[in-house]
Design a protein around this motif. Structure first.
Motif, PDB file in Angstrom:
ATOM      1  N   SER A   1       0.805  -1.192   0.118  1.00 48.04           N
ATOM      2  CA  SER A   1      -0.019   0.008  -0.042  1.00 48.04           C
ATOM      3  C   SER A   1       0.771   1.267  -0.028  1.00 48.04           C
ATOM      4  O   SER A   1       1.888   1.372   0.323  1.00 48.04           O
ATOM      5  CB  SER A   1      -0.920   0.019   1.209  1.00 48.04           C
TER       6      SER A   1
ATOM      7  N   GLN B   1     -17.701   3.486  -2.858  1.00 45.75           N
ATOM      8  CA  GLN B   1     -18.410   3.220  -1.799  1.00 45.75           C
ATOM      9  C   GLN B   1     -18.634   4.506  -0.766  1.00 45.75           C
ATOM     10  O   GLN B   1     -19.785   4.702  -0.006  1.00 45.75           O
ATOM     11  CB  GLN B   1     -17.671   2.171  -1.062  1.00 45.75           C
TER      12      GLN B   1
ATOM     13  N   VAL C   1      -5.359   8.669   2.707  1.00 51.52           N
ATOM     14  CA  VAL C   1      -5.964   7.374   2.470  1.00 51.52           C
ATOM     15  C   VAL C   1      -4.854   6.535   2.150  1.00 51.52           C
ATOM     16  O   VAL C   1      -3.725   6.998   2.002  1.00 51.52           O
ATOM     17  CB  VAL C   1      -7.094   7.463   1.175  1.00 51.52           C
TER      18      VAL C   1
ATOM     19  N   THR D   1      -4.100   0.275  -1.768  1.00 49.33           N
ATOM     20  CA  THR D   1      -3.351  -1.105  -1.692  1.00 49.33           C
ATOM     21  C   THR D   1      -3.249  -1.723  -3.106  1.00 49.33           C
ATOM     22  O   THR D   1      -4.073  -1.132  -3.877  1.00 49.33           O
ATOM     23  CB  THR D   1      -4.191  -2.093  -0.756  1.00 49.33           C
TER      24      THR D   1
ATOM     25  N   THR E   1      -7.673  -1.245  -3.161  1.00 55.14           N
ATOM     26  CA  THR E   1      -8.804  -0.645  -2.330  1.00 55.14           C
ATOM     27  C   THR E   1      -8.229   0.629  -1.836  1.00 55.14           C
ATOM     28  O   THR E   1      -6.840   0.658  -1.395  1.00 55.14           O
ATOM     29  CB  THR E   1      -8.822  -1.844  -0.779  1.00 55.14           C
TER      30      THR E   1
ATOM     31  N   ARG F   1      -8.654   3.164   0.929  1.00 57.44           N
ATOM     32  CA  ARG F   1      -9.224   3.100   2.336  1.00 57.44           C
ATOM     33  C   ARG F   1      -8.873   4.353   3.166  1.00 57.44           C
ATOM     34  O   ARG F   1      -7.596   4.825   3.322  1.00 57.44           O
ATOM     35  CB  ARG F   1      -8.687   2.061   3.300  1.00 57.44           C
ATOM     36  N   LYS F   2      -9.708   5.032   3.996  1.00 53.63           N
ATOM     37  CA  LYS F   2      -9.655   6.049   4.742  1.00 53.63           C
ATOM     38  C   LYS F   2      -8.941   5.711   6.032  1.00 53.63           C
ATOM     39  O   LYS F   2      -8.848   4.467   6.325  1.00 53.63           O
ATOM     40  CB  LYS F   2     -10.653   6.719   5.213  1.00 53.63           C
ATOM     41  N   THR F   3      -8.315   6.588   6.771  1.00 52.24           N
ATOM     42  CA  THR F   3      -7.505   6.444   8.092  1.00 52.24           C
ATOM     43  C   THR F   3      -8.376   5.786   8.945  1.00 52.24           C
ATOM     44  O   THR F   3      -7.907   4.990  10.012  1.00 52.24           O
ATOM     45  CB  THR F   3      -6.584   7.427   8.435  1.00 52.24           C
TER      46      THR F   3
ATOM     47  N   GLY G   1     -10.353   3.374   8.602  1.00 55.19           N
ATOM     48  CA  GLY G   1     -10.719   1.911   8.080  1.00 55.19           C
ATOM     49  C   GLY G   1     -12.258   2.021   7.013  1.00 55.19           C
ATOM     50  O   GLY G   1     -12.316   1.021   6.599  1.00 55.19           O
ATOM     51  N   THR G   2     -12.736   3.352   6.923  1.00 54.82           N
ATOM     52  CA  THR G   2     -13.795   3.280   5.697  1.00 54.82           C
ATOM     53  C   THR G   2     -13.397   2.917   4.299  1.00 54.82           C
ATOM     54  O   THR G   2     -12.247   3.635   3.886  1.00 54.82           O
ATOM     55  CB  THR G   2     -14.547   4.526   5.950  1.00 54.82           C
ATOM     56  N   VAL G   3     -13.764   2.085   3.783  1.00 56.58           N
ATOM     57  CA  VAL G   3     -13.528   1.849   2.215  1.00 56.58           C
ATOM     58  C   VAL G   3     -14.241   2.975   1.604  1.00 56.58           C
ATOM     59  O   VAL G   3     -15.302   2.970   1.411  1.00 56.58           O
ATOM     60  CB  VAL G   3     -13.852   0.625   1.949  1.00 56.58           C
TER      61      VAL G   3
ATOM     62  N   GLU H   1     -13.113   0.190  -4.249  1.00 60.06           N
ATOM     63  CA  GLU H   1     -12.456  -0.828  -4.516  1.00 60.06           C
ATOM     64  C   GLU H   1     -12.129  -0.830  -6.086  1.00 60.06           C
ATOM     65  O   GLU H   1     -13.355  -0.681  -6.875  1.00 60.06           O
ATOM     66  CB  GLU H   1     -13.280  -2.074  -4.196  1.00 60.06           C
TER      67      GLU H   1
END
Length: 140
Positions: A6, A66, A75, A78, A94, A96-98, A100-102, A105
């Motif tokens: 990532s 999403q 963010v 990955t 993916t 992903r915000k810090t 954990g919110t995706v 994708e």
């Protein structure tokens, strides 16, 4: 299974649209940045690819949005190569915000093109394995 490779990205204001969230085309740039960052980390350079007579090509990209991203959001993007048999491979990514919110994708299908024949090579993973100093980053 190890965590996928990532890279961190900070959303810049000029990447947003009139609604204030990241423009849809920027997600492709984030994905591409993570892919080239993985290649670099694995020891694969553009010059090395050209010297072998091949270049990566994108054949298909699908993005599932999403959650929106706003200017200043931090963010992680990955990048995970998935190998099968044949001329193509998949890349799963993916954003992903810090917290954990995706946010998105991304799945892509890619290949390696023979730069002279202008056709896909038969076994791209073997080229990556031969070029990489850290082939485990590709899952090889």
């Amino acid at each position: 299974m190890a965590e996928p490779f990532s890279v961190p990205v900070t959303v810049r204001g000029y990447e947003t649209d009139v609604q204030g969230h990241v423009n849809q085309s920027v997600y492709v740039n984030y994905a591409e940045h993570a892919r080239w960052s993985l290649l670099h980390a694995a020891g694969v350079s553009q010059a090395g690819l050209v010297a072998k007579g091949v270049g990566p090509v994108a054949l298909e990209t699908t993005i599932r949005y999403q959650r929106e991203l706003l200017a200043g959001d931090e963010v992680e993007v990955t990048c995970d190569f998935v190998w099968g048999e044949g001329k193509t491979f998949r890349i799963r990514q993916t954003i992903r915000k810090t917290d954990g919110t995706v946010a998105a994708e991304i799945t892509a299908v890619g290949g390696l093109m023979d730069l002279k024949a202008r056709k896909l090579v038969a076994d791209p993973k073997e080229y990556f394995r031969a070029l990489a100093s850290e082939p485990q980053l590709f899952g090889l």
